[in-house]
Design an enzyme around this catalytic site. Structure first.
Site, PDB file in Angstrom:
ATOM      1  N   TYR A 146       6.136   8.266  -3.355  1.00 31.60           N
ATOM      2  CA  TYR A 146       5.865   7.474  -4.557  1.00 31.60           C
ATOM      3  C   TYR A 146       6.727   7.936  -5.725  1.00 31.60           C
ATOM      4  O   TYR A 146       6.292   8.752  -6.542  1.00 31.60           O
ATOM      5  CB  TYR A 146       4.392   7.648  -4.950  1.00 31.60           C
ATOM      6  CG  TYR A 146       3.373   6.939  -4.083  1.00 31.60           C
ATOM      7  CD1 TYR A 146       3.740   6.254  -2.928  1.00 31.60           C
ATOM      8  CD2 TYR A 146       2.022   6.936  -4.428  1.00 31.60           C
ATOM      9  CE1 TYR A 146       2.800   5.607  -2.148  1.00 31.60           C
ATOM     10  CE2 TYR A 146       1.074   6.289  -3.655  1.00 31.60           C
ATOM     11  CZ  TYR A 146       1.470   5.624  -2.513  1.00 31.60           C
ATOM     12  OH  TYR A 146       0.540   4.986  -1.740  1.00 31.60           O
ATOM     13  N   LYS A 177       4.832   6.243   3.605  1.00 37.95           N
ATOM     14  CA  LYS A 177       3.900   5.268   3.022  1.00 37.95           C
ATOM     15  C   LYS A 177       4.438   4.912   1.649  1.00 37.95           C
ATOM     16  O   LYS A 177       4.600   5.789   0.796  1.00 37.95           O
ATOM     17  CB  LYS A 177       2.520   5.914   2.930  1.00 37.95           C
ATOM     18  CG  LYS A 177       1.440   5.127   2.202  1.00 37.95           C
ATOM     19  CD  LYS A 177       0.098   5.886   2.293  1.00 37.95           C
ATOM     20  CE  LYS A 177      -1.080   5.178   1.658  1.00 37.95           C
ATOM     21  NZ  LYS A 177      -1.184   5.330   0.219  1.00 37.95           N
TER      22      LYS A 177
END
Lengths: 271, 271, 271, 271, 271
Positions: A146, A177
Site C-alpha cells: 500500500y 494485495k
C-alpha cells in the site's frame, strides 16, 4: 516468490482471503453496520465457507479461536498493524512474530508495506526478517502493498499500483494485495508487473452487490488472482450469499449476472 | 487471548487487581493521604485479602517483598512504567524482563500501551515481545490499554474505550484494563468489543465510598469482569472495609447498599 | 578486498554484470521501452549469454527463477534497495540477508552505499555486517558506491568517483561499481584509487549503440575492469547484439568499430 | 531491592562509598585542587581505609588498578557516564558491561538514571538490563538517582529527592544515591520512600570540614544509610583525616564535634 | 587500560604508529603530494621499517595486504571511520568487527571517539563493545580521542587534550592518540592525566622536517609515549629518511639536530 509456497491459502491458483484485522486497523466503528461481526466467532464461521481460501487475523484473535477451527480454516497471520489512533507518518507495528504464528499453526503470513512512507525503509527491513522466517517454516507470504505517505497524492493510480505489485515480487512476496487501480487494463498491467507472484484485489469499503461484484469480476478479468475482502462480506446482512457469489466469479468463471443469482439483488432482466 | 491463561489472577472469571505502581508512575504524592501506604508491606498485607485476585507491582518492590507473600498473593508483574518527571510524548520504559518476572514467581504480566501516542508503534512491539515471552512461561497477560497522546482529546469517550479493549483482544491480552467510559452502556459496549478477553475497570483517583462502589457496580453491570484499584483502596483510612465491599459487589452480586454495610458509610435508609 | 574472492563473477579478471534491480529502484517505468522485459525470465535468459559474468537481482526474483538457472548464471545477490517512492534522504533498505542469499546459491553480494548521505554511517555499518557475512560464505562483494545526498552537487565529478572507488577498497569490497566520471583519465584515476579492487562502470540510462560502446571502451581503456549494465541491454530491441558487442569490447580488446559489427548500427565507413 | 544484596559494599547496614568517576564526568579540572589525585593509585590507597565500604570507578581505571587491590577494596563498578563535553539533553553512555565488571571482580554495579530527562526511558531500560545482569552475578545495585532535564527547575527539592529514592526502590536498586534535599526532615522522608532500599547522600562539591560533617550528620540523623563522597575527600590536603571523621559520624554515632577531633579543624570550645 | 596489553604494538614502552586510514577519512586528495602512496603496498613496505611499531589501516586494505606482511608488521585494526563526504554532526561508522579483525591477525584495535559530539554517547557505547571484545582476543586498544562537535571551539586547547587522554584511561584504552596541545607542558599534563595509559601524538598535516621533528621531540620530552603519523611520512619524497629520524627521536633519545642528520634537511651549523 516461491512457486507453490502459497498453496495452503489458494485453490487452483486463486485466492479469496477473508480479512478481519479491522478491529486493530479501524476499531469498533467497522462493526457498527452489523454489530454481531464484532464477535470473531461469526467471522471464523464464515471462513469455513468453501469459497474462502484463508482467513487473515491478528495474534490475539488467532490465539482465542484458531485452535477450534484449524481443520477448517487456513490461517493467514497478519503480523503487523496499527490503530488509527496513530497520527504519525504511516507505519505499522509488528505485533506477532513468525515463530509464534508458526506455533499457532499459521499457513502464511501477511505483512503491510507502506512504500513511500518515511517508514518505508524500516518496514521493508521488518518485512525481510518476517519473509525469511516464513521461508524457514514453509509458510507463504502475502504483502499488503500500500504505497502511502508524503509525496503520494493518489495511491490507486495505475502506475502506483503496478509499482506496488512489483515491489511484492521483488521483495519476496508470493501474493501482493493491492487496491483496485480503476480499470481492468490497469489491473492487468499490475498483474503483469508481479510476474509469477499472484495479485489479489483489496475489497475496500462496502459497496452494493452489483457494483462490488462487477469490480471483482473486472479485476479477475484483468488478471488478478483473487480478492481479499472484509467489510464487503461481514458488513452485509447475508454474508454467505456474497461469498457464494464471489465463489462463482472467482473460481467458476461465472458472469456477474450469474453470480448475482446467489444474492438477494435481482439480476438484470434479460430483455 | 488464551482461554484460562488468566486463571491464576482471577476467581470465577472475575478479577480484583490491587495496583501499587504509583511509586513510579506518580511518586510519593500518592502516599500523602495515608502516609503509611508508602510502605509496600502494608499493601502486600492488603493483597492477602480474599477479595484480591492479584497484586500489580514493579520489579524492585517484588524483589523485596514477594518472596514472603508468594503463598498468599498472586503476582501481576507490571513490566513497564515511567515517572511523571517525564515530559515527552506518552511513553513507558520496560523496566522488567518477562524472564526475570517468571523467575520471581509472577503469575501474569501487566503492560501499558498508549494507543495514539507517537510511541504507540514502539510500545506495541515491546508488548509483542513481552506477550509472547509470557506465553512461554504460561503467564497471563494484562494490558493497561490507555489511549493517550496527540489527537486524543478525551481519552475516556465510549468510542475510545471500546477501541482500547479491542486492541487488548487483537494484540493478545487476556485482560484489558481501561478507564470507565462514563456509563454502564458504554462499558457494556467496551466489554463486547473485547470478545472473550476480560475487561477490568481502572479505579482512578479516590472517590467517596458510595460514588466509588456505584461506579464499580455499574461497570460490573455493564459487563466488566472486575476492577483494578489502587488509590481507592490504599488511600482510605480503612482499606479492608472497602475490599470487603468490593468483594461483595464484584464476586457476590451484592447491591451497592448491601456492600456499603461493610463500610462506615451509612447505607441509605429504606423509607 | 580479497584476491580472487570475485572469481565466480568475473572472467579473466573482467566483469560484465547484468543488473536487473530496476523493478525495485525505479519501478515499472523502466520496462516501458521494451515491455517484455518486465518478465524476469527474459532477463535470466539474457544472463546465460557468454558475455555475462553475473546477474544482479533482488531476493524475490532470485527465489522464483534462480533455481532454474543456477547452472548457467552466476548470481549476484543485490541485498539492499529502495523504491523511488521514498522521499527521504538517500537510503536503502536491506531486503535480503546474506545467509538466505547463500542458501539460494548466490556467488556474490551487491550492496549500495550512499557516501555523503545522512544515512552514510548507518549504511556503512549495514555493509560491514553484510561484507563479513559474505566472507564466511566465500562470496565476493560488490559495492554500488554512489556518493549522494546533501552537499554533493555533482556526484560524477572525477574527485567524487575516485573517492567512491577508494571507499570500496577501504571498506572491503572486491569490486566497486561507480558512475562514469566523464573521461578515460578520470576513470584511470578512479581505478588506481581502488588499488587491487576492481572497478566496473555503471551503465546508466539508455544511449545509442555507438555512444554507449564508446563510453564503455573508454572506461576499459581507462582501467575499468568491466561494466554493470541494465537498461542499455534490456531496453534495446536486440539485447543479444549489444551483449555480443560488449563482449568484444570488454573481453576481446575489440575496437568500437569492430564491436559495432555485432549490432545493426553501421560502423563508420573507412574512407 | 534484594535484602543483603549490598552486603559486600556496606558495613552494619551503612555505606561510605568513595566515588572516583570525576575523570570522566568532570574531567581533569576536579584534580586541580590536589593534583596528585589525578593518580588513581592514591585514591585506591585511600579506599583501603577502614571507613570506606566501596570504591566507585570506571572500567579503565578498574582494569589498571583493581587487580592489585581486590583483597582490600570492594569494587563498585560505575557502568555509565559521559563527559561534560556533552551538550545534549542529560544522558549517560553505558561504558562497561556487567559481564566484564563481574570478570574483573566487581562487588556491585553503579548506574546513573536522569529521571525527567528526555533520555529517561532509554536510560531506565539500560538500567533494567544492568540490574538483571547484576542479579545473575549476585552483585548489588546502586542507582545514582538524579532527576535532571527539561521541566526540573530545582533538582534537590524535597519532593524531587523523595521521588528519586522511590524510583531506586521501584526499579530494583539496593541503594539509591541522591543529593541532599536540604534538611534532615526532607532526608528522612526520602529515606522512608525508599522503603527497605538504602539511601546514601551524594557528597557534592567541596565544603569546609565542619559544614560538610554537619550535613553528613544531619543526613544520617534523617535516616540516610551513609554517604558517597569524592571531592570532599580527595580534594582535601589530608583526606585520611576526613575519612576518620566520616567513620566516626557514620559508623560510630559520634557527634560532629567529636568527629572534628580527627581533623585539623578545631572543635568548638565548650564554654 | 591493562598493563602490557599493548606490547605487540610498542617497543620499550614507546610507539610509532604508521597511520594509513586517509583513504576513507580524507579520500584521494591525501595521496596527491606523492601519488604512489595511493598504493597500499608502498605503505606496507614502509611499515616494515624497524621504527614502526604498528600499522593502522582499515578492513579492506588489511584483507588485501596483511596476509603478505603479517610476519613483519604489527596490525592495528582501525575499526571505525567515515568519509569526509559526511556533512552531519561528527560521527564514525564501525566498519570492522573485532572478531573479523582478530581473524585477520590484528594485534590491536583503533577506535575514534568524538567527545562532545552529539554522537558521543553512541560512539562511547560502540567503543565499549569493541574494547571488551578486544580483551577477549588479548588485543590492545588505541583510542583516537578527538573532542569535536558543538560547543568545542578549540579542540587542541590544553584542557581539552588533557580531558581527551583522561577519557582514554577511564573508558579502557591502553593508548590514547591525541592532537598536540601546543606545548611540552600541556603535553606533560595530558600524559599525566592518562595515568598508566600511554599517549601518542597525532602527526597531523605535513610540516617541514625540522618543524615536525621539533614538535615530536617536545611531545616526547613532555611525556608522550610516541607518535601516530601518516601524512608526515608518506607525503614526503623520502619517507624512509623521516622514519630513520623519528626512530632516533622516539627510541634513541637523539636531539632534533642529531635526528636531522638522517634527512636531507641540513642540521644547523655549530658555530
Amino acid at each position: 516468490m516461491i512457486p507453490d509456497a502459497d498453496e495452503a491459502i489458494t485453490r487452483d491458483g486463486k485466492a479469496l482471503i477473508l480479512a478481519y484485522d479491522h478491529g486493530i486497523e479501524h476499531g469498533p466503528v467497522d462493526f457498527e453496520p452489523n454489530p454481531e461481526t464484532a464477535d470473531p466467532e461469526r467471522v471464523f464461521d464464515l471462513a469455513t465457507h468453501d469459497a474462502v481460501t484463508a482467513l487473515a487475523v491478528g495474534k490475539g484473535v488467532a490465539e482465542a479461536y484458531y485452535p477450534s477451527y484449524d481443520d477448517d480454516v487456513s490461517l493467514l497471520a497478519k503480523l503487523n498493524g496499527t490503530s488509527n489512533l496513530w497520527m504519525g507518518e504511516p507505519d505499522s507495528a509488528v505485533n506477532w512474530s513468525v515463530e509464534y504464528a508458526a506455533e499457532l499453526g499459521a499457513d502464511a503470513i501477511g505483512f503491510t508495506l507502506y512504500g513511500g512512507s518515511n517508514n518505508e525503509v524500516e518496514m521493508a527491513e521488518e518485512f525481510r526478517d518476517a519473509q525469511e522466517a516464513a521461508r524457514e517454516h514453509d509458510m507463504g507470504v502475502v504483502m499488503w502493498s500500500y504505497p502511502r505517505g508524503q509525496g503520494l497524492k493518489n495511491d490507486t493510480s495505475p502506475g502506483t499500483i503496478a509499482y506496488a505489485t512489483r515491489l511484492g515480487l521483488e521483495l519476496g512476496a508470493d501474493i501482493a494485495k493491492v487496491k483496485y487501480p480503476g480499470s481492468p487494463e490497469a489491473m492487468a498491467e499490475a498483474a503483469r508487473m508481479a510476474g509469477p507472484a499472484k495479485v489479489v484485489m483489496s475489497g475496500g469499503s462496502k459497496a452494493d452487490d452489483r457494483a462490488f461484484l462487477e469490480t471483482v469480476a473486472s479485476a479477475i478479468e484483468g488478471g488478478a488472482n483473487g480478492l481479499a475482502v472484509g467489510r464487503n462480506v461481514f458488513q452485509r446482512e447475508n454474508p454467505v450469499e456474497i461469498l457464494d457469489a464471489l465463489e462463482a466469479v472467482i473460481f467458476e468463471e461465472a458472469s456477474v449476472e450469474e453470480a448475482l443469482e446467489h444474492t438477494s439483488t435481482p439480476a438484470v432482466a434479460d430483455d
